[in-house]
Design a protein around this motif. Structure first.
Motif, mmCIF file in Angstrom:
data_model
loop_
_atom_site.group_PDB
_atom_site.id
_atom_site.type_symbol
_atom_site.label_atom_id
_atom_site.label_comp_id
_atom_site.label_asym_id
_atom_site.label_seq_id
_atom_site.Cartn_x
_atom_site.Cartn_y
_atom_site.Cartn_z
ATOM 1 N N LEU A 71 -18.293 73.892 9.422
ATOM 2 C CA LEU A 71 -18.323 74.525 10.729
ATOM 3 C C LEU A 71 -17.075 74.141 11.517
ATOM 4 O O LEU A 71 -16.672 72.979 11.493
ATOM 5 C CB LEU A 71 -19.569 74.084 11.504
ATOM 6 N N VAL A 72 -16.485 75.095 12.196
ATOM 7 C CA VAL A 72 -15.282 74.857 12.979
ATOM 8 C C VAL A 72 -15.482 75.402 14.388
ATOM 9 O O VAL A 72 -15.675 76.612 14.565
ATOM 10 C CB VAL A 72 -14.047 75.511 12.336
ATOM 11 N N GLU A 73 -15.425 74.507 15.371
ATOM 12 C CA GLU A 73 -15.551 74.910 16.769
ATOM 13 C C GLU A 73 -14.175 75.235 17.353
ATOM 14 O O GLU A 73 -13.159 74.686 16.927
ATOM 15 C CB GLU A 73 -16.183 73.800 17.615
ATOM 16 N N SER A 74 -14.173 76.088 18.360
ATOM 17 C CA SER A 74 -12.950 76.421 19.079
ATOM 18 C C SER A 74 -13.314 76.918 20.471
ATOM 19 O O SER A 74 -14.493 77.169 20.754
ATOM 20 C CB SER A 74 -12.137 77.495 18.336
ATOM 21 N N GLY A 75 -12.305 77.038 21.319
ATOM 22 C CA GLY A 75 -12.511 77.611 22.638
ATOM 23 C C GLY A 75 -12.554 76.626 23.788
ATOM 24 O O GLY A 75 -12.662 77.020 24.942
ATOM 25 N N GLY A 76 -12.496 75.338 23.478
ATOM 26 C CA GLY A 76 -12.508 74.352 24.543
ATOM 27 C C GLY A 76 -11.220 74.374 25.338
ATOM 28 O O GLY A 76 -10.253 75.040 24.983
ATOM 29 N N GLY A 77 -11.217 73.630 26.433
ATOM 30 C CA GLY A 77 -10.025 73.563 27.263
ATOM 31 C C GLY A 77 -10.298 72.912 28.594
ATOM 32 O O GLY A 77 -11.358 72.313 28.803
ATOM 33 N N LEU A 78 -9.333 73.045 29.493
ATOM 34 C CA LEU A 78 -9.428 72.488 30.841
ATOM 35 C C LEU A 78 -9.723 73.616 31.820
ATOM 36 O O LEU A 78 -9.036 74.645 31.819
ATOM 37 C CB LEU A 78 -8.127 71.796 31.208
#
Length: 130
Positions: free
Chosen positions: A4-11
């Motif tokens: 599984l690969v998460e993405s989309g995080g940020g500040l």
């Protein structure tokens, strides 16, 4: 194990929005409940939301209910977490994970725990500034 690969995080500033994604490879996604969890520095891992394998039901922790929306696309083997009205206390590394039991749904709810999940992704950092 399903990678599984998460993405989309940020500040983002308080009150802002982010959309997290989780992509699965290989088999074993569409017949398993999937969950989102988070862990803030110095704190234990915390349940955020869970969705049944069919996508017909979702459950949220009290702290995110009404602000976060979880969904899945079994054909594309993807998971999403739409996060609105973000608060500084939402700052954490967010992880997606797969339930250990195929077709399991009866015991899922707002008190779901991470011990029933496996195939944890590497996480994506979400930081909400005040």
């Amino acid at each position: 194990q399903v990678p599984l690969v998460e993405s989309g995080g940020g500040l983002v500033q308080t009150g802002g929005s982010l959309r997290l994604s989780c992509a699965a490879s290989g088999g074993g996604f569409s017949t398993y409940a999937m969950g989102w969890f988070r862990q803030a520095p110095g704190k234990e891992r915390e349940f955020v939301s869970v969705i049944t394998w069919s996508g017909s039901n979702t459950y949220y922790s009290d702290s995110v209910k009404g602000r976060f929306t979880m969904s899945r696309d079994n054909a594309r083997k993807t998971l999403s977490l739409q996060m609105n009205n973000l608060r500084p206390e939402d700052t954490a590394v967010y992880y997606c994970a797969k339930h250990k039991k195929e077709y399991y749904s009866s015991g899922l709810g707002s008190r779901t725990t991470g011990g029933d999940f496996e195939s944890w992704g590497q996480g994506t950092q979400v930081t909400v500034s005040s």
